[in-house]
Design an enzyme around this catalytic site. Structure first.
Site, PDB file in Angstrom:
ATOM      1  N   ASP A  80     -26.598  -2.316  11.093  1.00 33.88           N
ATOM      2  CA  ASP A  80     -27.540  -1.286  10.685  1.00 33.88           C
ATOM      3  C   ASP A  80     -28.790  -1.114  11.550  1.00 33.88           C
ATOM      4  O   ASP A  80     -29.105  -0.034  11.983  1.00 33.88           O
ATOM      5  CB  ASP A  80     -27.997  -1.558   9.247  1.00 33.88           C
ATOM      6  N   ARG A 119     -34.879  -8.005   6.228  1.00 32.21           N
ATOM      7  CA  ARG A 119     -34.242  -6.693   6.061  1.00 32.21           C
ATOM      8  C   ARG A 119     -34.803  -5.669   7.052  1.00 32.21           C
ATOM      9  O   ARG A 119     -35.853  -5.889   7.649  1.00 32.21           O
ATOM     10  CB  ARG A 119     -34.479  -6.192   4.616  1.00 32.21           C
ATOM     11  N   TYR A 146     -28.546  -0.808  -6.666  1.00 33.78           N
ATOM     12  CA  TYR A 146     -28.395  -0.429  -5.255  1.00 33.78           C
ATOM     13  C   TYR A 146     -28.998   0.945  -4.985  1.00 33.78           C
ATOM     14  O   TYR A 146     -28.868   1.860  -5.789  1.00 33.78           O
ATOM     15  CB  TYR A 146     -26.909  -0.400  -4.860  1.00 33.78           C
ATOM     16  N   TYR A 182     -31.922  -9.308   9.834  1.00 34.10           N
ATOM     17  CA  TYR A 182     -30.667  -8.556   9.734  1.00 34.10           C
ATOM     18  C   TYR A 182     -29.970  -8.480  11.091  1.00 34.10           C
ATOM     19  O   TYR A 182     -29.635  -9.522  11.651  1.00 34.10           O
ATOM     20  CB  TYR A 182     -30.974  -7.190   9.098  1.00 34.10           C
ATOM     21  N   GLU A 227     -24.986 -14.569   3.880  1.00 30.76           N
ATOM     22  CA  GLU A 227     -24.574 -13.318   4.540  1.00 30.76           C
ATOM     23  C   GLU A 227     -24.632 -13.472   6.056  1.00 30.76           C
ATOM     24  O   GLU A 227     -23.738 -13.049   6.772  1.00 30.76           O
ATOM     25  CB  GLU A 227     -25.506 -12.181   4.080  1.00 30.76           C
TER      26      GLU A 227
HETATM   27  C1  DGY Z   1     -27.119  -1.557   3.205  1.00 30.76           C
HETATM   28  O1  DGY Z   1     -27.363  -0.911   2.181  1.00 30.76           O
HETATM   29  O2  DGY Z   1     -27.881  -2.395   3.690  1.00 30.76           O
HETATM   30  C2  DGY Z   1     -25.826  -1.385   3.826  1.00 30.76           C
HETATM   31  O3  DGY Z   1     -25.692  -2.163   4.968  1.00 30.76           O
HETATM   32  C3  DGY Z   1     -25.497   0.035   4.117  1.00 30.76           C
HETATM   33  O4  DGY Z   1     -24.150   0.040   4.383  1.00 30.76           O
END
Ligand code: DGY
Length: 428
Positions: A163, A196, A81, A349, A393
């Site tokens: 986001d 994304r 991550y 997203y 998701e």
């Molecule tokens: C991500 O890393 O995409 C998360 O949504 C941040 O919280």
């Protein structure tokens, strides 16, 4: 079908359980996320109440001394991550965490657990959690509404949980990205980059994180100077609902001072939401507090007014009309962004796809108002999406195709706690 999916949902929660806390999904999100955990607790509560409480308790282990509950808790470093703990550079003495918060759904969830679990142990848990929840809400009202407008700002798009919503684009374009340096994203190695946020979004995300880090995440400095500070209908409505739920718990516990404080916040926010009302669009929109600009985008958060207990017809009637317009346009409600808007993208997203957890929140609000038809449309669409595309998701509102991470914890939790068999039966 339903029993098989029930079992699958339970297995996903168990597989994503890293020992008292649950990751959203392997690879893409390998830590404990704030609002994910709150929804996950509802899923666990359908088959293991003790584990449901534990999820929330571990979330609050990450709470800062000032009351803030961070959006990510980094219990151990995971190279899959980015941005990890060293990028955030926070100094929380207990556990490494990120530096800002996320939508405060926890009090609403805790109230549900409290009502479901009538054991002595349940009462003890609530007594311990209550002051922590109150401190978090106080932090939100103090530092994310520093001028007392009765609306809640976010200092980073990630704080909204939504986001890369198109509504953040203009406000984020004022963020200086010249000093962020080189970085390597990890999300696009787990998920198709077309689903994304774009590079420009990440540049801005990291520039705001740098601002926070450079200022030691001091919430006063954030409120005064953060280059991004936007009032969000999502966090405002979610906190208003959570304040009401916390008030119900304060009354049950005989916490009279807290109850008065909560009533004050509720009254302030009930009036304050007018600042988010776009008269021309007849919808609740964002408000860029740094640049004094009312947004004009309609997002899934625009439909959370009923969930927050807002009942005025001048708000609710147009909200229903927008719901029906959008519901007629897509095969699966509720897209995260208005499909009639030029920036709508069905698979990227938060710029279009459907999220089961948001459907649950919107449907809860409609059901509370007795609007069973719209609540049921949301629920049956969520069932159809999961039956078609599994526990993804998020989902394309036109084709129903799954997107983002797979074997997702909160989609599983929402299936268990709400999507099947019916909202009315679950609420009974
Ligand atoms: C991500 O890393 O995409 C998360 O949504 C941040 O919280």
């Amino acid at each position: 079908m339903s029993a098989q999916l029930d079992n699958q949902a339970i297995s996903i929660l168990k597989e994503n359980d890293l020992g008292g806390y649950t990751i959203p999904t392997k690879g893409l999100y390998p830590y404990q996320w704030n609002w994910d955990s709150a929804f996950v607790a509802l899923g666990f509560a359908t088959f293991n109440m003790e584990r449901a409480w534990e999820e929330i308790e571990l979330l609050f282990e990450g709470q800062w001394d000032d009351g803030m509950v961070p959006h990510i808790i980094f219990r151990k470093d995971d190279p899959s991550y980015f941005p990890g703990p060293s990028v955030w550079g926070t100094t929380n003495p207990k556990i490494p965490t990120s530096g800002h918060s996320q939508p405060p759904v926890a009090a609403t969830v805790v109230r549900r657990l409290f009502e479901q679990d009538t054991s002595e142990a349940g009462k003890e848990k609530i007594k311990t959690l209550f002051p922590k929840l109150l401190a978090w809400h106080r932090w939100y009202h103090t530092y994310r509404d520093p001028e007392g407008h009765g609306v809640i700002a976010i200092m980073h798009p990630w704080e909204s949980g939504r986001d890369n919503l198109p509504d953040w684009d203009n406000a984020a374009s004022h963020v200086d990205i010249s000093d962020i340096g080189e970085y390597t994203r990890k999300d696009t190695s787990h998920v198709n980059p077309e689903m994304r946020p774009k590079k420009i979004d990440y540049d801005r995300y990291l520039a705001i994180v740098k601002f926070g880090r450079d200022n030691n995440w001091d919430p006063k400095i954030v409120a005064d100077q953060c280059p991004f500070f936007v009032a969000d209908p999502g966090n405002t409505f979610i906190l208003l609902r959570a304040d009401r739920d916390l008030l119900a718990m304060a009354e049950a516990l005989g916490e009279t001072d807290a109850a008065e404080e909560l009533k004050g916040w509720i009254a302030l926010t009930e009036k304050g939401v007018a600042k988010l009302w776009n008269e021309e669009k007849q919808a609740f929109c964002t408000y860029d507090l740094r640049n004094d600009v009312l947004g004009d985008g309609i997002s899934s958060a625009s439909f959370l007014a009923p969930y927050a207990g807002i009942r005025e017809e001048k708000y609710i009637n147009p909200t229903r009309e927008h719901f029906d317009r959008i519901a007629a346009k897509v095969n699966y409600t509720m897209p995260s962004y208005d499909p009639d808007h030029p920036l709508f993208e069905s698979m990227r997203y938060w710029r279009g796809p459907v999220w089961g957890i948001i459907n649950y929140l919107i449907a809860t609000g409609f059901a509370d108002m007795g609007d069973t038809a719209r609540a049921e449309r949301l629920r049956t669409d969520t069932v159809a999406l999961i039956e078609k595309s599994d526990f993804a998701e998020y989902f394309d509102p036109i084709t129903g195709e799954g997107a983002g991470g797979n074997s997702f914890s909160w989609t599983s939790a929402i299936w268990l706690t709400w999507a099947t068999p019916s909202l009315t039966a679950k609420a009974a």
